[in-house]
Scaffold this active site. Sequence first.
Site, PDB file in Angstrom:
ATOM      1  N   ASN A 112      54.643  11.126  30.709  1.00  0.00           N
ATOM      2  CA  ASN A 112      55.602  10.020  30.916  1.00  0.00           C
ATOM      3  C   ASN A 112      56.221   9.813  29.908  1.00  0.00           C
ATOM      4  OD1 ASN A 112      54.468   9.862  33.624  1.00  0.00           O
ATOM      5  ND2 ASN A 112      53.090   8.227  32.799  1.00  0.00           N
ATOM      6  N   VAL A 113      57.447   9.362  30.042  1.00  0.00           N
ATOM      7  CA  VAL A 113      58.547   9.243  29.016  1.00  0.00           C
ATOM      8  C   VAL A 113      58.832   7.804  28.780  1.00  0.00           C
ATOM      9  CG1 VAL A 113      59.386  11.535  29.209  1.00  0.00           C
ATOM     10  CG2 VAL A 113      60.348   9.703  30.406  1.00  0.00           C
ATOM     11  N   HIS A 129      56.386  15.302  27.167  1.00  0.00           N
ATOM     12  CA  HIS A 129      57.735  15.395  27.352  1.00  0.00           C
ATOM     13  C   HIS A 129      58.658  14.450  26.750  1.00  0.00           C
ATOM     14  CE1 HIS A 129      56.017  16.952  31.602  1.00  0.00           C
ATOM     15  NE2 HIS A 129      55.969  17.921  30.513  1.00  0.00           N
ATOM     16  N   GLY A 197      47.721  10.315  38.375  1.00  0.00           N
ATOM     17  CA  GLY A 197      49.053   9.884  38.994  1.00  0.00           C
ATOM     18  C   GLY A 197      49.899  11.365  38.683  1.00  0.00           C
TER      19      GLY A 197
HETATM   20  C1  BV8 Z   1      58.819  25.233  29.833  1.00  0.00           C
HETATM   21  C2  BV8 Z   1      61.021  14.853  30.969  1.00  0.00           C
HETATM   22  C3  BV8 Z   1      59.502  27.322  28.760  1.00  0.00           C
HETATM   23  C4  BV8 Z   1      62.330  14.673  31.563  1.00  0.00           C
HETATM   24  C5  BV8 Z   1      59.927  16.109  32.451  1.00  0.00           C
HETATM   25  C6  BV8 Z   1      54.537  28.058  34.525  1.00  0.00           C
HETATM   26  C7  BV8 Z   1      54.577  27.843  33.106  1.00  0.00           C
HETATM   27  C8  BV8 Z   1      55.467  27.324  32.192  1.00  0.00           C
HETATM   28  C9  BV8 Z   1      56.702  26.813  32.766  1.00  0.00           C
HETATM   29  C10 BV8 Z   1      56.858  26.932  34.172  1.00  0.00           C
HETATM   30  C11 BV8 Z   1      55.860  27.520  35.033  1.00  0.00           C
HETATM   31  N1  BV8 Z   1      56.146  27.335  36.346  1.00  0.00           N
HETATM   32  C12 BV8 Z   1      57.422  26.780  36.268  1.00  0.00           C
HETATM   33  C13 BV8 Z   1      57.880  26.324  35.132  1.00  0.00           C
HETATM   34  C14 BV8 Z   1      59.208  25.884  34.655  1.00  0.00           C
HETATM   35  C15 BV8 Z   1      59.146  24.419  34.692  1.00  0.00           C
HETATM   36  C16 BV8 Z   1      58.230  23.762  35.755  1.00  0.00           C
HETATM   37  O1  BV8 Z   1      57.200  23.493  35.509  1.00  0.00           O
HETATM   38  N2  BV8 Z   1      58.956  23.601  36.929  1.00  0.00           N
HETATM   39  C17 BV8 Z   1      58.361  23.138  38.122  1.00  0.00           C
HETATM   40  C18 BV8 Z   1      58.919  21.987  38.813  1.00  0.00           C
HETATM   41  C19 BV8 Z   1      57.698  24.016  38.948  1.00  0.00           C
HETATM   42  N3  BV8 Z   1      58.650  23.752  33.414  1.00  0.00           N
HETATM   43  C20 BV8 Z   1      59.212  23.700  32.342  1.00  0.00           C
HETATM   44  O2  BV8 Z   1      60.578  24.037  32.268  1.00  0.00           O
HETATM   45  C21 BV8 Z   1      58.849  23.241  31.166  1.00  0.00           C
HETATM   46  N4  BV8 Z   1      59.438  23.885  29.791  1.00  0.00           N
HETATM   47  O3  BV8 Z   1      58.019  25.591  30.662  1.00  0.00           O
HETATM   48  O4  BV8 Z   1      59.562  26.040  29.152  1.00  0.00           O
HETATM   49  C22 BV8 Z   1      59.866  27.674  27.580  1.00  0.00           C
HETATM   50  C23 BV8 Z   1      58.817  28.220  26.770  1.00  0.00           C
HETATM   51  C24 BV8 Z   1      59.375  28.854  25.500  1.00  0.00           C
HETATM   52  C25 BV8 Z   1      60.793  28.622  25.083  1.00  0.00           C
HETATM   53  C26 BV8 Z   1      61.672  28.099  26.163  1.00  0.00           C
HETATM   54  C27 BV8 Z   1      61.370  27.543  27.304  1.00  0.00           C
HETATM   55  C28 BV8 Z   1      59.312  21.587  30.772  1.00  0.00           C
HETATM   56  C29 BV8 Z   1      58.822  20.904  31.791  1.00  0.00           C
HETATM   57  C30 BV8 Z   1      58.932  19.332  31.375  1.00  0.00           C
HETATM   58  C31 BV8 Z   1      60.344  18.676  32.260  1.00  0.00           C
HETATM   59  N5  BV8 Z   1      60.341  17.344  31.867  1.00  0.00           N
HETATM   60  N6  BV8 Z   1      59.993  14.947  32.105  1.00  0.00           N
HETATM   61  C32 BV8 Z   1      62.587  13.359  32.505  1.00  0.00           C
HETATM   62  O5  BV8 Z   1      61.655  12.688  32.660  1.00  0.00           O
HETATM   63  O6  BV8 Z   1      63.785  13.329  32.661  1.00  0.00           O
HETATM   64  S1  BV8 Z   1      59.065  16.821  33.806  1.00  0.00           S
HETATM   65  C33 BV8 Z   1      58.938  15.150  35.019  1.00  0.00           C
HETATM   66  O7  BV8 Z   1      58.925  15.582  36.082  1.00  0.00           O
HETATM   67  C34 BV8 Z   1      57.856  14.085  34.529  1.00  0.00           C
HETATM   68  O8  BV8 Z   1      57.549  14.245  33.393  1.00  0.00           O
HETATM   69  C35 BV8 Z   1      56.815  14.766  35.488  1.00  0.00           C
HETATM   70  O9  BV8 Z   1      55.786  15.278  34.973  1.00  0.00           O
HETATM   71  C36 BV8 Z   1      57.540  15.636  36.476  1.00  0.00           C
HETATM   72  C37 BV8 Z   1      57.385  15.283  38.127  1.00  0.00           C
HETATM   73  O10 BV8 Z   1      57.897  13.848  38.162  1.00  0.00           O
HETATM   74  P1  BV8 Z   1      57.120  12.981  38.952  1.00  0.00           P
HETATM   75  O11 BV8 Z   1      57.278  13.491  40.441  1.00  0.00           O
HETATM   76  O12 BV8 Z   1      58.029  11.657  39.231  1.00  0.00           O
HETATM   77  O13 BV8 Z   1      55.903  12.481  38.657  1.00  0.00           O
HETATM   78  P2  BV8 Z   1      54.642  13.402  39.051  1.00  0.00           P
HETATM   79  O14 BV8 Z   1      54.917  14.916  39.003  1.00  0.00           O
HETATM   80  O15 BV8 Z   1      53.762  12.942  37.806  1.00  0.00           O
HETATM   81  O16 BV8 Z   1      54.311  13.049  40.395  1.00  0.00           O
HETATM   82  C38 BV8 Z   1      53.697  11.449  40.751  1.00  0.00           C
HETATM   83  C39 BV8 Z   1      52.347  11.597  41.446  1.00  0.00           C
HETATM   84  O17 BV8 Z   1      51.822  10.433  41.247  1.00  0.00           O
HETATM   85  C40 BV8 Z   1      52.415  12.017  42.923  1.00  0.00           C
HETATM   86  O18 BV8 Z   1      51.406  12.940  43.065  1.00  0.00           O
HETATM   87  C41 BV8 Z   1      51.945  10.633  43.355  1.00  0.00           C
HETATM   88  O19 BV8 Z   1      51.131  11.021  44.534  1.00  0.00           O
HETATM   89  C42 BV8 Z   1      51.095  10.169  42.330  1.00  0.00           C
HETATM   90  N7  BV8 Z   1      51.197   8.628  42.556  1.00  0.00           N
HETATM   91  C43 BV8 Z   1      52.147   7.671  43.060  1.00  0.00           C
HETATM   92  N8  BV8 Z   1      51.591   6.351  42.918  1.00  0.00           N
HETATM   93  C44 BV8 Z   1      50.276   6.247  42.148  1.00  0.00           C
HETATM   94  C45 BV8 Z   1      50.156   7.749  41.982  1.00  0.00           C
HETATM   95  N9  BV8 Z   1      49.000   8.139  41.510  1.00  0.00           N
HETATM   96  C46 BV8 Z   1      47.970   7.266  40.984  1.00  0.00           C
HETATM   97  N10 BV8 Z   1      48.371   6.054  41.334  1.00  0.00           N
HETATM   98  C47 BV8 Z   1      49.550   5.609  41.960  1.00  0.00           C
HETATM   99  N11 BV8 Z   1      49.735   4.147  41.971  1.00  0.00           N
END
Ligand code: BV8
Length: 255
Positions: A112-113, A129, A197
Site C-alpha cells: 500500500n502507498v 511500492h 488484504g
Molecule cells: C517488476 C504502486 C521487474 C502504484 C503497485 C513475476 C515476477 C516479477 C514481476 C512480474 C511477475 N509477473 C508479472 C510481473 C510484472 C508485474 C506484475 O506483478 N503484474 C501482475 C499484475 C501480473 N510486476 C511488476 O511490474 C513489478 N515490477 O517486477 O519489475 C523489473 C526488475 C528489474 C528491473 C526492471 C523491472 C512492480 C509491481 C508494483 C506495481 N505498483 N502499486 C500505484 O499504487 O499506483 S501494485 C498495485 O496494484 C497495488 O500496490 C496492489 O498491490 C496491486 C493490486 O491492487 P489492488 O487490487 O487494489 O489491491 P490488491 O491486489 O491488494 O487486492 C485487494 C484485495 O483485498 C482483494 O483480494 C480483496 O478481496 C481484498 N479485500 C477487500 N476488502 C478487504 C479485503 N481483504 C481484507 N479485508 C477487507 N476488508
Amino acid sequence: MTPRIDEAASREAAEALAGARSVVALTGAGVSAESGVPTFRDAMTGLWARFDAQRLATREAFERDPALVSRWYDERRMRCAGCVPNAGHSALSSIERAITARGRSFTLLTQNVDRLHRRAGSERIVELHGSLFAWRCTATGKERDDLPMPLPCYPMPSEAGGLYRPGVVWFGEALPAEAVRRASLAAASCDLFLTIGTSSVVYPAAGFVETAASVGARIIEINPHPTPLSHLATWRFAAPSGELLPQLCARVCLE
Ligand code: BV8
C-alpha cells in the site's frame, strides 16, 4: 451478513502468532479498504472510470501524458490524506509491539502507498511500492514528501528542470533494492507469515508468501475472497481484516 469466524481456528492461529519466533505480515489494498481508500479497481471511478489502472500506473503513461498521471496520483494522495487508519491497521501496530516486546522479530511488508500503517503506529514497515506522499524529481532522482496539496499545476516542474513524478513503483519498474533485500530476508527466516488484504497477483510482492511457505513457515491468509495462494494457507479467514485482526490481537496481546 458478516461471515462467522471459526473460533477454534482463530484461537489456534492466535496461539501460533503469540508463540512465533519471527513474524512477517504482508498487506495489500484490502487492509485500507475499510478506511475508505479505493483499491486499484475502486480508484477507477468518475473521471478515471475509462482508464485501466495498470496502464495508468506505468512510466510510459507518465511520459505519454504527465499531466493526466500527475493529477490521478495527486487526487489519490488527497483522498488518502482524508482517510484514517482502521481497526485492522491499529491491531497490526499492537501485534508488532506485543511481539517485539517479547524480544521476537516482526516485519510489516506493505504494497500500500497510503502511509496508513505508519499513521497507525507501525514502525517495522517495508514500503514495497513506495508512497503517494513522495514525489521524485525526474532530473535528480531526489524524493520529497512536502509538496503542496493539491499540486499547483499538473505536472509540477522541479527546481532542477525536470518534473515531479509520483514516488511509487510503477508496473515494469524494479522495487527499491533495500526493500527487496529486507523483505526477502524476513520471508526466508520467518516461522509465521500473515498475508492480509491482497489479491496475491502482483509480483514480486506475492512471491514473499511463497518464500515463507518454502521454508516451512505457517501461513495465515485474511481475505473475504480466495486468492491464487490460498492453498498455501495453514489458516484461511474469509473475513474483513478490520474484524479479524482485532480478534487475533486480543488473544496475542493478552497472552
Ligand atoms: C517488476 C504502486 C521487474 C502504484 C503497485 C513475476 C515476477 C516479477 C514481476 C512480474 C511477475 N509477473 C508479472 C510481473 C510484472 C508485474 C506484475 O506483478 N503484474 C501482475 C499484475 C501480473 N510486476 C511488476 O511490474 C513489478 N515490477 O517486477 O519489475 C523489473 C526488475 C528489474 C528491473 C526492471 C523491472 C512492480 C509491481 C508494483 C506495481 N505498483 N502499486 C500505484 O499504487 O499506483 S501494485 C498495485 O496494484 C497495488 O500496490 C496492489 O498491490 C496491486 C493490486 O491492487 P489492488 O487490487 O487494489 O489491491 P490488491 O491486489 O491488494 O487486492 C485487494 C484485495 O483485498 C482483494 O483480494 C480483496 O478481496 C481484498 N479485500 C477487500 N476488502 C478487504 C479485503 N481483504 C481484507 N479485508 C477487507 N476488508
